[in-house]
Motif scaffolding. Sequence first.
Motif, PDB file in Angstrom:
ATOM      1  N   LYS A  15     -17.643 -36.330 -17.252  1.00 25.11           N
ATOM      2  CA  LYS A  15     -16.588 -36.706 -18.192  1.00 25.11           C
ATOM      3  C   LYS A  15     -15.828 -37.896 -17.609  1.00 25.11           C
ATOM      4  CE  LYS A  15     -15.696 -32.051 -20.037  1.00 25.11           C
ATOM      5  NZ  LYS A  15     -16.925 -31.857 -20.575  1.00 25.11           N
ATOM      6  N   GLY A  16     -15.075 -38.564 -18.460  1.00 23.64           N
ATOM      7  CA  GLY A  16     -14.266 -39.682 -17.996  1.00 23.64           C
ATOM      8  C   GLY A  16     -13.302 -39.278 -16.906  1.00 23.64           C
ATOM      9  N   ALA A  17     -12.807 -38.055 -16.995  1.00 24.30           N
ATOM     10  CA  ALA A  17     -11.874 -37.556 -15.979  1.00 24.30           C
ATOM     11  C   ALA A  17     -12.536 -37.487 -14.604  1.00 24.30           C
ATOM     12  CB  ALA A  17     -11.356 -36.182 -16.384  1.00 24.30           C
ATOM     13  N   ASP A  18     -13.830 -37.195 -14.567  1.00 22.23           N
ATOM     14  CA  ASP A  18     -14.553 -37.166 -13.292  1.00 22.23           C
ATOM     15  C   ASP A  18     -14.565 -38.561 -12.663  1.00 22.23           C
ATOM     16  OD1 ASP A  18     -15.213 -34.431 -13.627  1.00 22.23           O
ATOM     17  OD2 ASP A  18     -16.944 -34.994 -14.874  1.00 22.23           O
ATOM     18  N   VAL A  19     -14.791 -39.561 -13.510  1.00 20.32           N
ATOM     19  CA  VAL A  19     -14.803 -40.945 -13.032  1.00 20.32           C
ATOM     20  C   VAL A  19     -13.411 -41.332 -12.534  1.00 20.32           C
ATOM     21  CG1 VAL A  19     -15.202 -43.349 -13.694  1.00 20.32           C
ATOM     22  CG2 VAL A  19     -16.695 -41.559 -14.585  1.00 20.32           C
ATOM     23  N   THR A  20     -12.392 -40.952 -13.295  1.00 17.93           N
ATOM     24  CA  THR A  20     -11.009 -41.259 -12.923  1.00 17.93           C
ATOM     25  C   THR A  20     -10.655 -40.657 -11.568  1.00 17.93           C
ATOM     26  OG1 THR A  20     -10.349 -41.385 -15.247  1.00 17.93           O
ATOM     27  CG2 THR A  20      -8.613 -40.997 -13.659  1.00 17.93           C
ATOM     28  N   ARG A  21     -10.989 -39.405 -11.370  1.00 16.82           N
ATOM     29  CA  ARG A  21     -10.689 -38.729 -10.097  1.00 16.82           C
ATOM     30  C   ARG A  21     -11.444 -39.375  -8.930  1.00 16.82           C
ATOM     31  NH1 ARG A  21     -10.477 -34.143 -13.267  1.00 16.82           N
ATOM     32  NH2 ARG A  21     -12.688 -33.696 -13.025  1.00 16.82           N
ATOM     33  N   ALA A  22     -12.713 -39.684  -9.158  1.00 15.28           N
ATOM     34  CA  ALA A  22     -13.549 -40.185  -8.065  1.00 15.28           C
ATOM     35  C   ALA A  22     -13.256 -41.642  -7.706  1.00 15.28           C
ATOM     36  CB  ALA A  22     -15.019 -40.032  -8.428  1.00 15.28           C
ATOM     37  N   THR A  23     -12.867 -42.439  -8.682  1.00 16.29           N
ATOM     38  CA  THR A  23     -12.704 -43.872  -8.442  1.00 16.29           C
ATOM     39  C   THR A  23     -11.260 -44.326  -8.344  1.00 16.29           C
ATOM     40  OG1 THR A  23     -12.729 -44.396 -10.803  1.00 16.29           O
ATOM     41  CG2 THR A  23     -14.864 -44.396  -9.655  1.00 16.29           C
ATOM     42  N   GLY A  24     -10.337 -43.510  -8.846  1.00 19.11           N
ATOM     43  CA  GLY A  24      -8.937 -43.909  -8.841  1.00 19.11           C
ATOM     44  C   GLY A  24      -8.581 -44.848  -9.981  1.00 19.11           C
ATOM     45  N   ILE A  25      -9.501 -45.046 -10.889  1.00 20.05           N
ATOM     46  CA  ILE A  25      -9.249 -45.898 -12.060  1.00 20.05           C
ATOM     47  C   ILE A  25      -8.509 -45.062 -13.099  1.00 20.05           C
ATOM     48  CG2 ILE A  25     -10.330 -47.214 -13.918  1.00 20.05           C
ATOM     49  CD1 ILE A  25     -12.657 -47.772 -11.930  1.00 20.05           C
ATOM     50  N   ALA A  26      -7.429 -45.610 -13.635  1.00 18.13           N
ATOM     51  CA  ALA A  26      -6.598 -44.873 -14.582  1.00 18.13           C
ATOM     52  C   ALA A  26      -7.379 -44.523 -15.849  1.00 18.13           C
ATOM     53  CB  ALA A  26      -5.368 -45.694 -14.946  1.00 18.13           C
TER      54      ALA A  26
END
Length: 137
Positions: A15-26
């Motif tokens: 999910k997008g939230a996984d990407v947000t958590r892993a990369t620090g991108i808002a």
Amino acid sequence: MYEIFERLLKEKNLKGADVTRATGIASSTLTDWKKGRYTPKQDKLQKIADFLGVSLEYLTTGKEKEWEPKLTKKDERDIKNALDDFKNQLRTDTGIMYDGEPLDEEDQEAILAAIEVAERTAILAAKKKFTPKKYRK
């Protein structure tokens, strides 16, 4: 480009939230990207690509760049040695002649330049043809 991102998320069950958590991108950056209001800068796209295990080119275009072989230091050494050997042969009394006359310095340099190009081309062609796919990274 966002469509490729969505497809990769789906394929990897993320999910997008996984990407947000892993990369620090808002998450707002991803939302703006989805709505077409914003395209992330290259450094952020690289973080996303790294997280998803794909190249930046694949993330942005959906296509992988074709693998191109490169000359190694050993290849460069081998080419230099081959050119030195050929240069020594040219400099002898039995070197290459044209119309019964020995070649002058300029013609010898032109021949050496052509041989260097041929050596490089041959090595790269052999690498492209004979390198197994598992080593093409």
